[in-house]
Each structure stands twice: as structure tokens, then as C-alpha cells.
Design an enzyme around this catalytic site. Sequence first.
Site, short mmCIF file in Angstrom:
data_model
loop_
_atom_site.label_atom_id
_atom_site.label_comp_id
_atom_site.label_asym_id
_atom_site.label_seq_id
_atom_site.Cartn_x
_atom_site.Cartn_y
_atom_site.Cartn_z
N TYR A 233 0.48 -1.05 0.51
CA TYR A 233 -0.46 0.45 -0.22
C TYR A 233 0.60 1.57 0.14
CZ TYR A 233 -4.28 -2.22 -0.04
OH TYR A 233 -5.57 -3.56 -0.81
N HIS B 114 -14.90 2.14 -1.96
CA HIS B 114 -13.33 1.47 -0.97
C HIS B 114 -12.00 1.65 -0.24
CE1 HIS B 114 -14.57 -1.86 -4.67
NE2 HIS B 114 -15.31 -1.36 -4.00
N GLY C 103 -15.74 4.44 -16.32
CA GLY C 103 -13.83 3.39 -16.48
C GLY C 103 -14.37 2.32 -15.23
N ASN D 242 -16.89 3.30 -20.76
CA ASN D 242 -15.53 2.45 -20.33
C ASN D 242 -15.37 1.84 -22.08
OD1 ASN D 242 -16.23 0.03 -21.54
ND2 ASN D 242 -17.21 -0.70 -18.91
N ALA E 287 -12.66 8.34 -21.02
CA ALA E 287 -13.22 9.02 -19.96
C ALA E 287 -12.68 10.57 -20.46
CB ALA E 287 -13.11 8.57 -18.14
N1 APR Z 1 -12.10 5.65 -20.08
C1 APR Z 1 -12.65 4.46 -19.74
N2 APR Z 1 -12.73 3.46 -19.14
C2 APR Z 1 -11.14 2.97 -19.00
C3 APR Z 1 -10.82 3.59 -19.75
C4 APR Z 1 -10.24 4.94 -20.01
N3 APR Z 1 -8.99 5.15 -20.71
N4 APR Z 1 -8.63 2.20 -19.48
C5 APR Z 1 -9.74 1.36 -19.20
N5 APR Z 1 -11.83 1.48 -19.20
C6 APR Z 1 -11.89 0.90 -18.21
C7 APR Z 1 -12.30 -0.76 -18.85
O1 APR Z 1 -12.80 -0.56 -20.62
C8 APR Z 1 -12.96 -1.34 -17.39
O2 APR Z 1 -14.14 -1.17 -17.93
O3 APR Z 1 -12.07 0.69 -17.59
C9 APR Z 1 -12.44 -0.18 -16.31
C10 APR Z 1 -11.76 -0.90 -15.24
O4 APR Z 1 -11.99 -2.06 -15.17
P1 APR Z 1 -11.48 -3.08 -13.76
O5 APR Z 1 -10.01 -2.93 -13.64
O6 APR Z 1 -12.45 -4.10 -12.98
O7 APR Z 1 -12.05 -1.53 -12.60
P2 APR Z 1 -13.42 -1.83 -11.66
O8 APR Z 1 -14.31 -1.99 -12.45
O9 APR Z 1 -13.06 0.03 -10.97
O10 APR Z 1 -13.19 -2.50 -10.47
C11 APR Z 1 -13.68 -2.74 -9.50
O11 APR Z 1 -12.22 -4.50 -8.43
O12 APR Z 1 -9.93 -4.82 -8.57
C12 APR Z 1 -11.07 -4.65 -7.45
O13 APR Z 1 -11.19 -2.98 -5.60
C13 APR Z 1 -10.70 -3.33 -6.81
O14 APR Z 1 -12.33 -0.97 -6.99
C14 APR Z 1 -11.50 -2.18 -7.94
C15 APR Z 1 -12.75 -2.76 -8.17
#
Ligand code: APR
Length: 248
Positions: free
Chosen positions: A71, A123, A190, A216, A234
Site C-alpha cells: 500500500y 473502497h 471506467g 468504458n 474517459a
Molecule cells: N477510459 C474509460 N474507461 C477505461 C479506460 C479509459 N481510459 N481505461 C480502462 N477503462 C475501463 C475498462 O474498459 C474496464 O471496463 O475501465 C474498466 C476497469 O475495470 P476494472 O479494472 O475491473 O476496475 P473496476 O471496475 O474499478 O474494479 C472494481 O475491483 O479490483 C477490485 O477493488 C478493486 O475497485 C476495484 C474493483
Amino acid sequence: MTDLDAVIAAFATHLRTARHVAVLTGAGISAESGIPTFRDAQTGLWSHFDPEELTSPAGFARNPALVWRWYAERRVKACAAQPNPAHYALAELAKHVPTLTLITQNIDGLHQRAGSPNVIELHGSLHRARCMADGSVHHTWDYDEELPRCPNCGAMLRPDVVWFGEMLPQRALETSWQAALDCDVFMSIGTSGVVEPAASLPRVALGRGATVLLLNLEQTVAARPPLFTINGKAGEVLPRLVKAAFGE
Ligand code: APR
């Protein structure tokens, strides 16, 4: 006019007249700031560790110094990163709509640094630690300490983040749920929407008649108003959207 222009223009008309906009963000909104997602961050030295070892209560109990190192590294990287145009566009949007509820799954603090008020952190945050004994929350601590201690009682501090298997903070969850029920526009940005409640909130909003945007890089659901989808970055799309709705 491209397809993207048309979707932006159509969605902007809903934003312009919205009473309450709810926004849910995930790792993707910080990707353009260079903050790796959890999985992407697990490179180099960290690739040898099971995620369970780094982000679970059991992992922390087994090896707290290791978890603190993980962390600490992420906190330093978040501090070195800068908010990107997507974070700034949401801070700007809050100035134009009567009510904006910003809910994030990110722990990097970039929304706040871009100027967004009242961010709901589902989170937790890399920038806070919590006492294992008295529950007190700390915004600074001895960063050089391998195992930082509570200044009040001397017990061990832990990162104030939500680990695998833990409950989300109750108040943050309730406020998010209420926002999904009450809003007339909901934007999911995202996030892959596989982890709860990210998976449910847009559905709840849709069910209550809100207009919903999923933004996304890899949308798969078929969009038909009141559901809009955009596959794009984004940092490129959000500034255009806010300008289309409220720009001169
Ligand atoms: N602009 C828009 N979307 C984006 C971009 C961008 N530049 N880059 C990536 N993405 C999208 C991807 O297409 C994907 O759908 O962001 C998403 C990221 O997905 P994850 O990595 O699964 O992230 P998240 O949904 O925040 O995960 C949820 O899971 O790992 C745990 O606790 C962690 O908070 C996290 C939770």
C-alpha cells in the site's frame, strides 16, 4: 457528425435538464493518470504474490509489513500522479447541475485533487489509515515505519481500504443506493461493473426511469435510450460531454 458526436449530443440534452446526476467511477477513470488497476499493479516483485496475501484481512494478519509495503508503494504512486481531464470534467459538472453524487471505487484520491466535493469512497482511501484497536482514522502517520502505530493507543494501524471479504462502509453504500434510486441521470465511468455494487447501481437507476450512460473501453450491452453506451477514453469523452451540455 460522427456516431460519437450524436451520442454525446443526445446524452448532453439529458444532462442539461437533470435535477440529480449520480456518477460511479472505477479504475478506468484513473488509467490516463497512469494509475495501474489492481491487476496491472501486480507486476515485478508483486507478481509473485497471491492477491489474497496483499488485500485480505487474513493476508494482513499473516504478514502486515508486506501488506503495508504494497500500500505504501501504491500511495506514493498515487501522490505522484495527477488528475486527468476526466476527473476535472466531473468537478466542473458539479458546478452546473443542482445535485451531483460522485461515487468512486478508486482509492487514489484523484477526484478530490481535481476539486470534486463530497466524494463517496466505496473502497476506502490510500491516504488514510485506521487503528486496529480503537477504530480511529488517521490522515497522516509515520510513513517510514514498517508497521505504523496508532498515536492514541499504540496498536497497529491498517490501510483504511476495503479488502476482499470485507463489508463496504455502510453509510457510503446507503448514500450510493439512495442516489441510484433518486437520480434522473446516472453515469458509470471506467468500471467493468463486475464487482458489487457497481454491477447493480446502474440497473437500479434504470429501473427507476433514469437515463444511464455506460462509458468504458469495451461495452458489450446493446444500447437503446434511456441506456446510452460509449466505448472511449474517459479523458477524451467527458470533457466533450460537459462542454456539449454546458459549454458556451
Ligand atoms: N477510459 C474509460 N474507461 C477505461 C479506460 C479509459 N481510459 N481505461 C480502462 N477503462 C475501463 C475498462 O474498459 C474496464 O471496463 O475501465 C474498466 C476497469 O475495470 P476494472 O479494472 O475491473 O476496475 P473496476 O471496475 O474499478 O474494479 C472494481 O475491483 O479490483 C477490485 O477493488 C478493486 O475497485 C476495484 C474493483
